[in-house]
Design a protein around this motif. Sequence first.
Motif, PDB file in Angstrom:
ATOM      1  N   ASN A 213      12.620  13.726  -3.036  1.00 56.19           N
ATOM      2  CA  ASN A 213      12.264  15.120  -3.328  1.00 56.19           C
ATOM      3  C   ASN A 213      13.359  16.076  -2.863  1.00 56.19           C
ATOM      4  N   GLU A 214      13.942  15.804  -1.708  1.00 49.43           N
ATOM      5  CA  GLU A 214      15.027  16.648  -1.211  1.00 49.43           C
ATOM      6  C   GLU A 214      16.234  16.599  -2.142  1.00 49.43           C
ATOM      7  N   MET A 215      16.521  15.417  -2.673  1.00 48.88           N
ATOM      8  CA  MET A 215      17.651  15.294  -3.583  1.00 48.88           C
ATOM      9  C   MET A 215      17.393  16.045  -4.883  1.00 48.88           C
ATOM     10  N   LEU A 216      16.174  15.919  -5.420  1.00 50.81           N
ATOM     11  CA  LEU A 216      15.849  16.593  -6.676  1.00 50.81           C
ATOM     12  C   LEU A 216      15.851  18.107  -6.518  1.00 50.81           C
ATOM     13  N   MET A 217      15.458  18.574  -5.330  1.00 53.08           N
ATOM     14  CA  MET A 217      15.443  20.012  -5.059  1.00 53.08           C
ATOM     15  C   MET A 217      16.803  20.506  -4.566  1.00 53.08           C
ATOM     16  N   MET A 218      17.778  19.555  -4.471  1.00 53.68           N
ATOM     17  CA  MET A 218      19.132  19.879  -4.024  1.00 53.68           C
ATOM     18  C   MET A 218      19.131  20.534  -2.647  1.00 53.68           C
ATOM     19  N   ARG A 219      18.259  20.027  -1.777  1.00 54.79           N
ATOM     20  CA  ARG A 219      18.240  20.483  -0.389  1.00 54.79           C
ATOM     21  C   ARG A 219      19.157  19.597   0.445  1.00 54.79           C
TER      22      ARG A 219
ATOM     23  N   HIS B 197      20.572   9.642  -7.132  1.00 59.94           N
ATOM     24  CA  HIS B 197      21.874  10.159  -6.718  1.00 59.94           C
ATOM     25  C   HIS B 197      22.796   8.986  -6.420  1.00 59.94           C
ATOM     26  N   ASP B 198      23.954   8.968  -7.077  1.00 54.23           N
ATOM     27  CA  ASP B 198      24.879   7.842  -6.917  1.00 54.23           C
ATOM     28  C   ASP B 198      25.517   7.788  -5.538  1.00 54.23           C
ATOM     29  N   GLU B 199      25.614   8.920  -4.879  1.00 51.86           N
ATOM     30  CA  GLU B 199      26.360   8.994  -3.628  1.00 51.86           C
ATOM     31  C   GLU B 199      25.468   8.981  -2.391  1.00 51.86           C
ATOM     32  N   VAL B 200      24.241   8.515  -2.529  1.00 51.92           N
ATOM     33  CA  VAL B 200      23.363   8.429  -1.373  1.00 51.92           C
ATOM     34  C   VAL B 200      23.965   7.459  -0.360  1.00 51.92           C
ATOM     35  N   SER B 201      23.946   7.854   0.904  1.00 54.17           N
ATOM     36  CA  SER B 201      24.560   7.047   1.972  1.00 54.17           C
ATOM     37  C   SER B 201      23.471   6.266   2.708  1.00 54.17           C
ATOM     38  N   ILE B 202      23.420   4.957   2.463  1.00 53.45           N
ATOM     39  CA  ILE B 202      22.453   4.070   3.111  1.00 53.45           C
ATOM     40  C   ILE B 202      23.222   2.982   3.848  1.00 53.45           C
ATOM     41  N   VAL B 203      22.979   2.880   5.135  1.00 52.65           N
ATOM     42  CA  VAL B 203      23.713   1.936   5.978  1.00 52.65           C
ATOM     43  C   VAL B 203      22.707   1.046   6.720  1.00 52.65           C
ATOM     44  N   ALA B 204      22.986  -0.244   6.811  1.00 52.76           N
ATOM     45  CA  ALA B 204      22.125  -1.183   7.537  1.00 52.76           C
ATOM     46  C   ALA B 204      22.950  -1.932   8.581  1.00 52.76           C
ATOM     47  N   HIS B 205      22.392  -2.072   9.781  1.00 49.21           N
ATOM     48  CA  HIS B 205      23.113  -2.761  10.847  1.00 49.21           C
ATOM     49  C   HIS B 205      22.167  -3.633  11.664  1.00 49.21           C
ATOM     50  N   THR B 206      22.718  -4.719  12.198  1.00 46.44           N
ATOM     51  CA  THR B 206      22.015  -5.570  13.155  1.00 46.44           C
ATOM     52  C   THR B 206      22.631  -5.337  14.536  1.00 46.44           C
ATOM     53  N   ALA B 207      22.109  -6.026  15.527  1.00 46.71           N
ATOM     54  CA  ALA B 207      22.560  -5.820  16.908  1.00 46.71           C
ATOM     55  C   ALA B 207      24.017  -6.214  17.119  1.00 46.71           C
ATOM     56  N   SER B 208      24.552  -7.097  16.282  1.00 45.02           N
ATOM     57  CA  SER B 208      25.939  -7.515  16.442  1.00 45.02           C
ATOM     58  C   SER B 208      26.916  -6.382  16.139  1.00 45.02           C
TER      59      SER B 208
ATOM     60  N   GLY C 267       0.790  -1.232   0.000  1.00 45.49           N
ATOM     61  CA  GLY C 267       0.000   0.000   0.000  1.00 45.49           C
ATOM     62  C   GLY C 267       0.819   1.277   0.000  1.00 45.49           C
ATOM     63  N   GLY C 268       2.139   1.165   0.152  1.00 49.80           N
ATOM     64  CA  GLY C 268       2.979   2.345   0.023  1.00 49.80           C
ATOM     65  C   GLY C 268       3.623   2.849   1.296  1.00 49.80           C
ATOM     66  N   LYS C 269       3.758   1.987   2.316  1.00 46.21           N
ATOM     67  CA  LYS C 269       4.362   2.459   3.571  1.00 46.21           C
ATOM     68  C   LYS C 269       5.804   2.931   3.357  1.00 46.21           C
ATOM     69  N   SER C 270       6.556   2.205   2.535  1.00 44.64           N
ATOM     70  CA  SER C 270       7.961   2.558   2.321  1.00 44.64           C
ATOM     71  C   SER C 270       8.117   3.923   1.662  1.00 44.64           C
ATOM     72  N   THR C 271       7.138   4.336   0.903  1.00 37.13           N
ATOM     73  CA  THR C 271       7.254   5.629   0.227  1.00 37.13           C
ATOM     74  C   THR C 271       7.203   6.793   1.207  1.00 37.13           C
ATOM     75  N   SER C 272       6.766   6.534   2.452  1.00 41.02           N
ATOM     76  CA  SER C 272       6.788   7.608   3.452  1.00 41.02           C
ATOM     77  C   SER C 272       8.220   8.006   3.782  1.00 41.02           C
ATOM     78  N   VAL C 273       9.167   7.115   3.498  1.00 45.27           N
ATOM     79  CA  VAL C 273      10.593   7.425   3.644  1.00 45.27           C
ATOM     80  C   VAL C 273      11.185   7.887   2.316  1.00 45.27           C
ATOM     81  N   LEU C 274      10.870   7.150   1.256  1.00 45.14           N
ATOM     82  CA  LEU C 274      11.543   7.338  -0.027  1.00 45.14           C
ATOM     83  C   LEU C 274      11.166   8.634  -0.739  1.00 45.14           C
ATOM     84  N   ILE C 275       9.865   8.942  -0.803  1.00 41.58           N
ATOM     85  CA  ILE C 275       9.437  10.095  -1.596  1.00 41.58           C
ATOM     86  C   ILE C 275       9.958  11.417  -1.041  1.00 41.58           C
ATOM     87  N   PRO C 276       9.805  11.702   0.258  1.00 43.05           N
ATOM     88  CA  PRO C 276      10.362  12.964   0.763  1.00 43.05           C
ATOM     89  C   PRO C 276      11.870  13.059   0.578  1.00 43.05           C
ATOM     90  N   TYR C 277      12.572  11.929   0.741  1.00 46.46           N
ATOM     91  CA  TYR C 277      14.023  11.957   0.578  1.00 46.46           C
ATOM     92  C   TYR C 277      14.397  12.221  -0.883  1.00 46.46           C
TER      93      TYR C 277
END
Length: 264
Positions: free
Chosen positions: A33-39, A69-80, A21-31
């Motif tokens: 948009n910020e990149m496209l607007m160069m904010r 954007h090629d240089e977007v910084s996305i990091v994922a971590h677990t408890a370890s 239903g689009g829950k992930s877009t609550s993160v993706l779309i605003p982000y």
Amino acid sequence: MIECSSNSHKKHKFYGLRCGGGKSTSVLIPYANEMLMMRSHKCRIVVNPYCFLNESVYEGYVTTLQQFHDEVSIVAHTASAITEDSVPEKLSIDCPPDILILTLDAAANLIQYHPVLIRTWGDNNLLHGVWFDEIQGMYDEFNFRSVYQQLPLYSSLGVPISVLSGSMPKQLTQSVMSYLKLIPPGERTLDSIDCVHSTDLIGSGFRFDVVLAKNIIQVTILLIEKKIKESQHAIHVLCSSKQECTMLADSLKESIPEVAELHA
């Protein structure tokens, strides 16, 4: 939902949207948009209850956002990776990643063992918000996953917190947001937060009462016996496992003659 996630920067939010239903877009779309607007963009923390979801979300976000954007910084971590004694180097106090994807256990460790780090992000305006996904798991696992007790600490960061679920009944929203300290104590409405719910969820006509019990079988039998005295209608009991279903049926047959036990 898009309008809510893009324009409401200060209020906490609840997204009750079905799978796909689009829950992930609550993160993706605003982000995006910020990149496209160069904010300048701030860190977004996304919390998933399980490791396999963490991996899936990470791959999806990388694939989607690197188109912008090629240089977007996305990091994922677990408890370890986030322990009482250490945090990964990429979680620097003055430059957090654009999107930080954590398992529930990792998020609990971060706020419990490294509060100075994450509060500094908030105080220095480096943190955009926090997303708790699949929050319905809290009702199933609260008694044996103590990490859920750390989640309310995130409410003190002073940033918007979004709570997401694809299956939690709308009637439980108030109790979840209250536990997470996202609505004022004693408030009986959701006027202080933004809510987006699917219009096509099944079961919307049911009323849900949550009962916390140590002996599920005994409490269920008492509830059924009470309902039988009040009404002659059929009573349906849904169990989470075949073993629990058999145990309950055997116990009920001792006092109730007409019990049908059905498995998938």
